[in-house]
Design a protein around this motif. Structure first.
Motif, PDB file in Angstrom:
ATOM      1  N   VAL A   1       0.857  -1.184   0.000  1.00 54.95           N
ATOM      2  CA  VAL A   1       0.000   0.000   0.000  1.00 54.95           C
ATOM      3  C   VAL A   1       0.892   1.233   0.000  1.00 54.95           C
ATOM      4  O   VAL A   1       1.650   1.462   0.931  1.00 54.95           O
ATOM      5  CB  VAL A   1      -0.909   0.028   1.250  1.00 54.95           C
ATOM      6  CG1 VAL A   1      -1.934   1.142   1.122  1.00 54.95           C
ATOM      7  CG2 VAL A   1      -1.596  -1.308   1.460  1.00 54.95           C
ATOM      8  N   LYS A   2       0.792   1.998  -1.071  1.00 54.50           N
ATOM      9  CA  LYS A   2       1.624   3.199  -1.192  1.00 54.50           C
ATOM     10  C   LYS A   2       1.158   4.278  -0.231  1.00 54.50           C
ATOM     11  O   LYS A   2      -0.032   4.393   0.053  1.00 54.50           O
ATOM     12  CB  LYS A   2       1.535   3.750  -2.633  1.00 54.50           C
ATOM     13  CG  LYS A   2       2.499   3.110  -3.606  1.00 54.50           C
ATOM     14  CD  LYS A   2       3.625   4.092  -3.986  1.00 54.50           C
ATOM     15  CE  LYS A   2       4.787   3.383  -4.668  1.00 54.50           C
ATOM     16  NZ  LYS A   2       5.720   2.770  -3.708  1.00 54.50           N
ATOM     17  N   ARG A   3       2.097   5.051   0.226  1.00 59.34           N
ATOM     18  CA  ARG A   3       1.796   6.189   1.096  1.00 59.34           C
ATOM     19  C   ARG A   3       0.681   7.054   0.506  1.00 59.34           C
ATOM     20  O   ARG A   3       0.716   7.380  -0.684  1.00 59.34           O
ATOM     21  CB  ARG A   3       3.061   7.028   1.262  1.00 59.34           C
ATOM     22  CG  ARG A   3       2.843   8.247   2.099  1.00 59.34           C
ATOM     23  CD  ARG A   3       4.110   9.025   2.280  1.00 59.34           C
ATOM     24  NE  ARG A   3       3.794  10.306   2.905  1.00 59.34           N
ATOM     25  CZ  ARG A   3       4.545  11.380   2.849  1.00 59.34           C
ATOM     26  NH1 ARG A   3       5.701  11.332   2.217  1.00 59.34           N
ATOM     27  NH2 ARG A   3       4.167  12.493   3.435  1.00 59.34           N
ATOM     28  N   GLY A   4      -0.290   7.367   1.345  1.00 54.49           N
ATOM     29  CA  GLY A   4      -1.371   8.238   0.909  1.00 54.49           C
ATOM     30  C   GLY A   4      -2.543   7.492   0.292  1.00 54.49           C
ATOM     31  O   GLY A   4      -3.601   8.077   0.079  1.00 54.49           O
ATOM     32  N   THR A   5      -2.380   6.219   0.011  1.00 55.69           N
ATOM     33  CA  THR A   5      -3.486   5.447  -0.556  1.00 55.69           C
ATOM     34  C   THR A   5      -4.168   4.636   0.545  1.00 55.69           C
ATOM     35  O   THR A   5      -3.652   4.505   1.650  1.00 55.69           O
ATOM     36  CB  THR A   5      -3.004   4.506  -1.671  1.00 55.69           C
ATOM     37  OG1 THR A   5      -2.145   3.509  -1.110  1.00 55.69           O
ATOM     38  CG2 THR A   5      -2.240   5.269  -2.739  1.00 55.69           C
ATOM     39  N   THR A   6      -5.337   4.106   0.202  1.00 60.53           N
ATOM     40  CA  THR A   6      -6.111   3.398   1.220  1.00 60.53           C
ATOM     41  C   THR A   6      -5.995   1.882   1.065  1.00 60.53           C
ATOM     42  O   THR A   6      -5.920   1.363  -0.041  1.00 60.53           O
ATOM     43  CB  THR A   6      -7.603   3.758   1.109  1.00 60.53           C
ATOM     44  OG1 THR A   6      -8.066   3.445  -0.200  1.00 60.53           O
ATOM     45  CG2 THR A   6      -7.836   5.224   1.404  1.00 60.53           C
ATOM     46  N   LEU A   7      -6.003   1.222   2.204  1.00 60.70           N
ATOM     47  CA  LEU A   7      -6.045  -0.246   2.229  1.00 60.70           C
ATOM     48  C   LEU A   7      -7.487  -0.699   2.056  1.00 60.70           C
ATOM     49  O   LEU A   7      -7.778  -1.647   1.342  1.00 60.70           O
ATOM     50  CB  LEU A   7      -5.474  -0.746   3.555  1.00 60.70           C
ATOM     51  CG  LEU A   7      -5.575  -2.233   3.865  1.00 60.70           C
ATOM     52  CD1 LEU A   7      -4.873  -3.061   2.807  1.00 60.70           C
ATOM     53  CD2 LEU A   7      -4.997  -2.523   5.242  1.00 60.70           C
ATOM     54  N   PHE A   8      -8.389   0.010   2.722  1.00 60.57           N
ATOM     55  CA  PHE A   8      -9.825  -0.179   2.504  1.00 60.57           C
ATOM     56  C   PHE A   8     -10.517   1.123   2.839  1.00 60.57           C
ATOM     57  O   PHE A   8      -9.924   1.992   3.486  1.00 60.57           O
ATOM     58  CB  PHE A   8     -10.386  -1.347   3.326  1.00 60.57           C
ATOM     59  CG  PHE A   8     -10.134  -1.252   4.805  1.00 60.57           C
ATOM     60  CD1 PHE A   8     -10.886  -0.416   5.612  1.00 60.57           C
ATOM     61  CD2 PHE A   8      -9.137  -2.029   5.401  1.00 60.57           C
ATOM     62  CE1 PHE A   8     -10.655  -0.340   6.979  1.00 60.57           C
ATOM     63  CE2 PHE A   8      -8.896  -1.946   6.781  1.00 60.57           C
ATOM     64  CZ  PHE A   8      -9.657  -1.112   7.560  1.00 60.57           C
ATOM     65  N   THR A   9     -11.742   1.254   2.369  1.00 60.74           N
ATOM     66  CA  THR A   9     -12.473   2.491   2.627  1.00 60.74           C
ATOM     67  C   THR A   9     -13.875   2.198   3.136  1.00 60.74           C
ATOM     68  O   THR A   9     -14.398   1.099   2.943  1.00 60.74           O
ATOM     69  CB  THR A   9     -12.605   3.353   1.357  1.00 60.74           C
ATOM     70  OG1 THR A   9     -13.286   2.584   0.368  1.00 60.74           O
ATOM     71  CG2 THR A   9     -11.253   3.771   0.824  1.00 60.74           C
ATOM     72  N   ASN A  10     -14.430   3.190   3.781  1.00 58.00           N
ATOM     73  CA  ASN A  10     -15.788   3.129   4.292  1.00 58.00           C
ATOM     74  C   ASN A  10     -16.752   2.679   3.190  1.00 58.00           C
ATOM     75  O   ASN A  10     -16.737   3.218   2.094  1.00 58.00           O
ATOM     76  CB  ASN A  10     -16.181   4.515   4.803  1.00 58.00           C
ATOM     77  CG  ASN A  10     -17.575   4.543   5.370  1.00 58.00           C
ATOM     78  OD1 ASN A  10     -18.176   3.500   5.649  1.00 58.00           O
ATOM     79  ND2 ASN A  10     -18.099   5.735   5.539  1.00 58.00           N
ATOM     80  N   GLY A  11     -17.569   1.672   3.514  1.00 58.85           N
ATOM     81  CA  GLY A  11     -18.552   1.200   2.551  1.00 58.85           C
ATOM     82  C   GLY A  11     -18.083   0.003   1.736  1.00 58.85           C
ATOM     83  O   GLY A  11     -18.902  -0.738   1.200  1.00 58.85           O
ATOM     84  N   GLU A  12     -16.790  -0.142   1.651  1.00 56.10           N
ATOM     85  CA  GLU A  12     -16.215  -1.254   0.879  1.00 56.10           C
ATOM     86  C   GLU A  12     -16.572  -2.599   1.512  1.00 56.10           C
ATOM     87  O   GLU A  12     -16.667  -2.715   2.717  1.00 56.10           O
ATOM     88  CB  GLU A  12     -14.689  -1.068   0.891  1.00 56.10           C
ATOM     89  CG  GLU A  12     -13.947  -1.862  -0.148  1.00 56.10           C
ATOM     90  CD  GLU A  12     -12.453  -1.502  -0.111  1.00 56.10           C
ATOM     91  OE1 GLU A  12     -12.128  -0.299  -0.066  1.00 56.10           O
ATOM     92  OE2 GLU A  12     -11.635  -2.435  -0.104  1.00 56.10           O
ATOM     93  N   LYS A  13     -16.755  -3.596   0.651  1.00 56.91           N
ATOM     94  CA  LYS A  13     -17.086  -4.922   1.162  1.00 56.91           C
ATOM     95  C   LYS A  13     -15.947  -5.466   2.017  1.00 56.91           C
ATOM     96  O   LYS A  13     -14.781  -5.360   1.663  1.00 56.91           O
ATOM     97  CB  LYS A  13     -17.361  -5.881  -0.004  1.00 56.91           C
ATOM     98  CG  LYS A  13     -17.752  -7.286   0.445  1.00 56.91           C
ATOM     99  CD  LYS A  13     -18.450  -8.083  -0.632  1.00 56.91           C
ATOM    100  CE  LYS A  13     -18.676  -9.530  -0.202  1.00 56.91           C
ATOM    101  NZ  LYS A  13     -19.268  -9.648   1.162  1.00 56.91           N
ATOM    102  N   PHE A  14     -16.332  -6.057   3.138  1.00 63.98           N
ATOM    103  CA  PHE A  14     -15.341  -6.650   4.033  1.00 63.98           C
ATOM    104  C   PHE A  14     -15.066  -8.092   3.638  1.00 63.98           C
ATOM    105  O   PHE A  14     -15.997  -8.884   3.479  1.00 63.98           O
ATOM    106  CB  PHE A  14     -15.851  -6.613   5.472  1.00 63.98           C
ATOM    107  CG  PHE A  14     -15.076  -7.490   6.413  1.00 63.98           C
ATOM    108  CD1 PHE A  14     -13.843  -7.084   6.892  1.00 63.98           C
ATOM    109  CD2 PHE A  14     -15.570  -8.723   6.806  1.00 63.98           C
ATOM    110  CE1 PHE A  14     -13.111  -7.883   7.763  1.00 63.98           C
ATOM    111  CE2 PHE A  14     -14.847  -9.535   7.680  1.00 63.98           C
ATOM    112  CZ  PHE A  14     -13.621  -9.117   8.151  1.00 63.98           C
ATOM    113  N   THR A  15     -13.808  -8.402   3.462  1.00 63.51           N
ATOM    114  CA  THR A  15     -13.455  -9.802   3.185  1.00 63.51           C
ATOM    115  C   THR A  15     -12.358 -10.306   4.114  1.00 63.51           C
ATOM    116  O   THR A  15     -12.346 -11.487   4.448  1.00 63.51           O
ATOM    117  CB  THR A  15     -12.933  -9.969   1.742  1.00 63.51           C
ATOM    118  OG1 THR A  15     -11.741  -9.179   1.580  1.00 63.51           O
ATOM    119  CG2 THR A  15     -13.955  -9.527   0.723  1.00 63.51           C
TER     120      THR A  15
END
Lengths: 239, 239
Positions: free
Chosen positions: A42-56
């Motif tokens: 995961v690059k700096r400033g990017t997200t690993l997951f976001t609100n609303g995204e499906k949880f796996t």
DNA sequence: CGACACCTTGAAGAGGTTCAAGAAATGTGG
DNA sequence: CCACATTTCTTGAACCTCTTCAAGGTGTCG
């Protein structure tokens, strides 16, 4: 293609003691190696997951530093935590099968992706893993109780002191200095986490410096008087 | 001695849908009935468990109303939550095998005692229970995120509005009114939970009354303008 | 090297706290 | 069952901490 070279193995990961249960049999250890599907950068400033995204999956942080934050439609924004190597993130997604916050890398990071259905499957067989998962979730609940205490009852200085001591203690547990640290987050992010404005964070840092408790050079912080900070956190009698 | 009359049975408890997984086979339902060892009555003002006490069980609230609170040696005190029928308390104790907060009954209460080793045992066999336990813990984590947002970014009015709406919503889910409620806690306890002083809570109630949003008579509260309160919580644009 | 993000500091202002007094409700013992 | 003690709640006034607004400085990255 040599599977040995690619295969992700918890059994010989040096962070194992942070994110995995200890004292397992050879057999159980091998089962655990099935937990991690892949690793993900995961690059700096990017997200690993976001609100609303499906949880796996849950994610074990191998390297790097994250913040988790809630952003509501109406513009409120709250950092709910900062996470470092060996810590697990994504627990918020379990209840409704979707994430309820964003996880943002504050520096280039790598995580182990652990599909949650596989975690549940293996923890039915490996008692130590089952117990471990429960403890990790309970630990997060207890940590958040501590944040509630901080937000609900401490003044700015006390909050920042508690924050610094907590950070340095966690870093120390990972082999870093007891007294020096590099902040991976901005004053604004610290402020959001502590329920303060960035100016207040900045001023409070300056005050600590004046009082000779810490040395601050941008994001480099050196804690000079640990007991002093500790006294600030513990001793609310002095006001 | 007629076991039928004494036996505690989740399978015919009317709170089942609140604290237990749904859609189980007959067989699994019977397994679940082994979960609850005994019931326990807790008199108003007394504790179900206290900080430092050994952790053995989770508790499902059957009747009554609890607060959980952290009290530190140096005199800080923080209410971390209010719990009502159908909710589970004690999750904080899992991580270190001892409770880290006090659970105090705010009215006479009765709980189902569920030994945690039994929970773990049964949830290895009954997948639905395993999943349920995970969801309950995740839900608590998400709830606490919400409290952090409240404590970290809301003003007094917004906090109290959010608090009232949350309470009434949970009560409504239990068959009570959407607009009327009886507070089981003092202004001071509300204040502690919301990170405010009791005087501020009282003043904010008075303000809501002036503005015609609620009617307050001691602990009896009637919400007149739900949307108005909702707007307060959502709309932080107006300042 | 210039644009941009981040940090610091000052001054004025707002929101919440503190201290204080009194009123209302609740509980207790005679 | 009433009188009294205690707890809880309300309200006012002064004060304090943190926020807001503003300006300038520092560091960083393409």
């Amino acid at each position: 293609m040599n599977p040995q070279a690619i295969k992700v193995a918890c059994s010989n990961c040096n962070l194992r003691e942070l994110c995995m249960p200890m004292g397992l049999s050879e057999h159980d250890l091998n089962r655990l190696d099935d937990l991690v599907a892949v690793r993900r950068k995961v690059k700096r400033g990017t997200t690993l997951f976001t609100n609303g995204e499906k949880f796996t999956s849950l994610y074990a942080i191998r390297t790097g530093f994250f913040k988790t934050c809630l952003a509501t439609e109406d513009g409120r924004d709250q950092v709910t935590g900062f996470q470092m190597a060996g810590e697990i993130i994504g627990l918020d997604g379990i209840v409704n099968d979707q994430h309820t916050c964003d996880a943002v890398a504050l520096e280039d990071a790598e995580v182990c992706v652990m599909p949650f259905d596989r975690i549940e499957e293996i923890s039915r067989e490996v008692t130590a893993l089952q117990s471990h998962v429960h403890k990790i979730m309970s630990r997060e609940i207890v940590r958040e109780h501590g944040v509630m205490l901080l937000l609900g009852s401490m003044r700015a200085e006390e909050r920042l002191a508690a924050f610094l001591l907590n950070l340095v203690q966690r870093l120390h547990a990972r082999g870093f200095s007891q007294s020096e640290l590099v902040l991976r987050m901005t004053r604004e992010e610290i402020g959001s986490y502590l329920g303060l404005k960035l100016e207040t964070v900045s001023r409070t840092f300056s005050k600590f410096v004046e009082e000779g408790m810490v040395e601050v050079k941008q994001r480099h912080v050196r804690i000079v008087d640990t007991e002093g900070l500790q006294r600030l956190v513990n001793n609310n009698a002095c006001h």
